[in-house]
Scaffold this motif. Structure first.
Motif, PDB file in Angstrom:
ATOM      1  N   SER A 338       0.837  -1.214   0.000  1.00 15.65           N
ATOM      2  CA  SER A 338       0.000   0.000   0.000  1.00 15.65           C
ATOM      3  C   SER A 338       0.867   1.257   0.000  1.00 15.65           C
ATOM      4  CB  SER A 338      -0.958  -0.004   1.187  1.00 15.65           C
ATOM      5  OG  SER A 338      -0.221   0.106   2.380  1.00 15.65           O
ATOM      6  N   GLU A 342       0.406   5.049  -6.335  1.00 11.35           N
ATOM      7  CA  GLU A 342      -0.769   4.517  -7.047  1.00 11.35           C
ATOM      8  C   GLU A 342      -0.554   4.447  -8.561  1.00 11.35           C
ATOM      9  OE1 GLU A 342      -0.567   7.495  -5.693  1.00 11.35           O
ATOM     10  OE2 GLU A 342      -1.225   8.911  -7.220  1.00 11.35           O
ATOM     11  N   TRP A 343       0.419   5.169  -9.114  1.00 11.92           N
ATOM     12  CA  TRP A 343       0.611   5.133 -10.564  1.00 11.92           C
ATOM     13  C   TRP A 343       1.411   3.895 -11.007  1.00 11.92           C
ATOM     14  CZ3 TRP A 343       2.950   8.957  -7.553  1.00 11.92           C
ATOM     15  CH2 TRP A 343       4.323   8.868  -7.420  1.00 11.92           C
ATOM     16  N   LYS A 345       1.700  -0.080 -11.409  1.00 11.33           N
ATOM     17  CA  LYS A 345       0.916  -1.316 -11.436  1.00 11.33           C
ATOM     18  C   LYS A 345       1.793  -2.439 -10.886  1.00 11.33           C
ATOM     19  CE  LYS A 345      -3.093  -2.713 -12.853  1.00 11.33           C
ATOM     20  NZ  LYS A 345      -4.214  -2.044 -12.212  1.00 11.33           N
ATOM     21  N   SER A 374      -5.239  -3.937  -2.504  1.00  8.05           N
ATOM     22  CA  SER A 374      -5.976  -2.972  -3.324  1.00  8.05           C
ATOM     23  C   SER A 374      -6.198  -3.598  -4.703  1.00  8.05           C
ATOM     24  CB  SER A 374      -5.158  -1.678  -3.427  1.00  8.05           C
ATOM     25  OG  SER A 374      -4.863  -1.374  -4.747  1.00  8.05           O
ATOM     26  N   ASP A 376      -5.569  -2.511  -7.386  1.00  6.72           N
ATOM     27  CA  ASP A 376      -4.477  -2.165  -8.309  1.00  6.72           C
ATOM     28  C   ASP A 376      -3.431  -3.271  -8.409  1.00  6.72           C
ATOM     29  OD1 ASP A 376      -5.439   0.223  -9.034  1.00  6.72           O
ATOM     30  OD2 ASP A 376      -4.330   1.378  -7.534  1.00  6.72           O
TER      31      ASP A 376
END
Ligand code: FE2
Ligand code: FE2
Length: 514
Positions: A338, A342-343, A345, A374, A376
């Motif tokens: 986590s 977030e960008w 993968k 998440s 993602d």
């Protein structure tokens, strides 16, 4: 008013530089001016600089001239204040020296190339959800038939094997023969020769490799599929003159991504172990979040197995465990992931320490554990063949390196790339059945390297290596665990905390160490 401006901006997620605030304060109604100015930004700015305000004002002024036919938007007092600020600004402005960490972090994020592109991930081959193996006798027959037929097709494209016949026919011919076969066993004779017992769908044969032949150093392993050219000898033996492996082309061209994004490769995090290297992981996480130098292009993080330490994987493992509950080990691992921006993968494979069946091909970890992460994070099987921005990647945890090291004299744990080259030469990730690598007899052999990848990555041995081999980027992706007592006993010296990175547009290698 300074305070109000600051509050107004920070509530909207924008950090102003002091010079920008000074400038805004020169207006009669700074807040009104600021909110009308913000309407002209293409997207919400993370950092509001004076330079940026001037750029947007120019756009707004141009629009205003076009609309109203007048050039002057701001009163003269403001124009002269602007000149004053620009004139007074020191060569290295003080606020840059004192720039708060948060401002630095956000400014860097603004420069992160990987954020500008969405992920382009395509799974090309993966056992997850497709397993049909029940471990019955007919499953084994079906599995080996598939292995032989697939590899036979690959070998038949080799020019050296033109004119090949079936094994039963080859045995009857009195001239030079050529055939494709699966090796049942490899035996050394007392006089130093080697005898291969081989077969195809029509029959079996014995092939002699004399001790004076250069082929004596070609390490043939049971269950691999090869092409043999030879001549008839005594006692029904065929004397080998050449042995053809499926191999990979001499110089494969790297499929290039259209945009300059990178993939980073790690494995063997072993969360839950007392030897998990938390400090090294924190340094890695900090670096990737800061988005400095190499980190700003990282779009993908491939984690090739052994993400947790597991339970009962080797004798007396409980003495090495900090977390002795598998669910909690994955919870901790989810926490670690986590913190990855977030960008990026994330693609996660299982290894022999993970909570899936040990037999390969291994499916992705079960949904009950995947739910801790998440959406993602993408969970795939081991091995997995996938595409990132058009570049094809074969990721395999690497358990069969144990087999290569224990059977091929020139192989060592410190040089895992040598075993990987042998896998490519044999076009199979784990050629020997019944060794240290358990194999599930699936309908098709997922361990065959049918397509030639651009990047081939393994982990498992906690070593490290990267090399360009025949145009393929080979990577053995380090670990995040220091030496365990079990590894000490087996003479395995880990090389942890190394992160190889490949730029997907150029194929260039980079290395970041922690
Ligand atoms: Fe491992
Ligand atoms: Fe492993």
């Amino acid at each position: 008013m300074r305070e109000e401006l600051l509050n107004f901006l920070t509530q909207r997620g924008t950090l102003p530089e002091p010079k920008a605030i000074d400038y805004l304060l020169s207006f009669e109604n700074p807040l009104d001016y600021l909110s009308s100015l913000l309407n002209h930004f293409e997207e919400k700015p993370l950092i509001l600089t004076l330079e940026e305000i001037r750029r947007v004002e120019a756009i707004a002024e141009r629009a205003s001239i076009e609309a109203k036919g007048r050039a002057q938007l701001k009163p003269e007092a403001v124009q002269s204040k602007l000149l004053e600020i620009q004139k007074e600004a020191p060569a290295v402005p003080e606020h840059f020296i004192k720039e708060p960490k948060e401002v630095v972090r956000l400014r860097r994020r603004k420069e992160i190339v990987a954020r500008e592109y969405g992920p382009e991930l395509k799974i090309l081959k993966d056992i997850t959800g497709k397993s049909t193996s029940r471990g019955k006798m007919e499953d084994f027959q079906r599995y080996f038939r598939n292995r032989f037929q697939t590899m036979q097709r690959m070998l038949l494209s080799r020019r050296e094997l033109g004119g090949c016949v079936e094994v039963s026919k080859a045995k009857k011919l009195s001239r030079e023969v050529c055939f494709i076969c699966i090796v049942n066993s490899v035996k050394s004779t007392k006089s130093g020769h080697k005898i291969l017992e081989v077969e195809d769908e029509t029959g079996t044969a014995s092939v002699l490799i004399t001790k004076t032949s250069p082929l004596i150093n070609d390490w043939i392993v049971p269950d691999e599929v090869v092409g043999i050219r030879g001549s008839p000898g005594k006692d029904d033996l065929i004397i080998a003159e050449s042995i053809v492996h499926p191999e990979v082309p001499i110089n494969k061209e790297f499929r290039k991504a259209e945009v300059s994004v990178s993939a980073a490769f790690i494995s063997d995090v072993h969360v839950g172990s007392k030897s998990f290297l938390e400090k090294k992981w924190s340094a890695f996480s900090q670096w990737i979040n800061d988005g400095e130098d190499l980190a700003k292009e990282i779009k993908y993080l491939v984690i090739s197995g052994d993400v947790v330490d597991g339970i009962g994987v080797y004798p007396r493992q409980d003495e090495d465990l900090l977390i002795d509950d598998i669910h909690r080990q994955y919870e901790e691992f989810a926490k670690l992931l986590s913190s990855i921006p977030e960008w990026i993968k994330i693609i996660v494979l299982p290894g022999n320490h993970d909570a899936v069946r040990p037999a390969e091909p291994q499916p992705a970890i079960p949904t009950s554990l995947r739910n801790l992460f998440s959406s993602d994070v993408i969970f795939v099987g081991n091995p997995c063949y996938f595409q990132l921005h058009g570049v094809e990647i074969l990721s395999y945890h690497g358990k069969s390196i144990d087999d290569f090291v224990s059977t091929v004299p020139s192989m060592t744990y410190s040089r895992p790339l040598e075993a990987m080259k042998e896998m490519l030469r044999k076009r199979h990730l784990a050629p020997t059945y019944g060794g240290k690598t358990p194999i599930a007899p699936e309908e098709e052999d997922y361990l065959i390297i049918e397509k030639v990848p651009d990047i081939f990555v393994t982990g498992h041995v906690h070593g490290f290596g990267m090399e360009n081999y025949r145009g393929i980027r080979l990577i053995n992706s380090s670990a995040w665990q220091s030496q365990t007592s079990y590894q000490k006993m087996r003479n395995i010296d880990p090389v942890p905390g190394k992160v190889p990175i490949v730029n997907l547009a150029s194929g260039e290698f980079f290395l970041k160490e922690f």
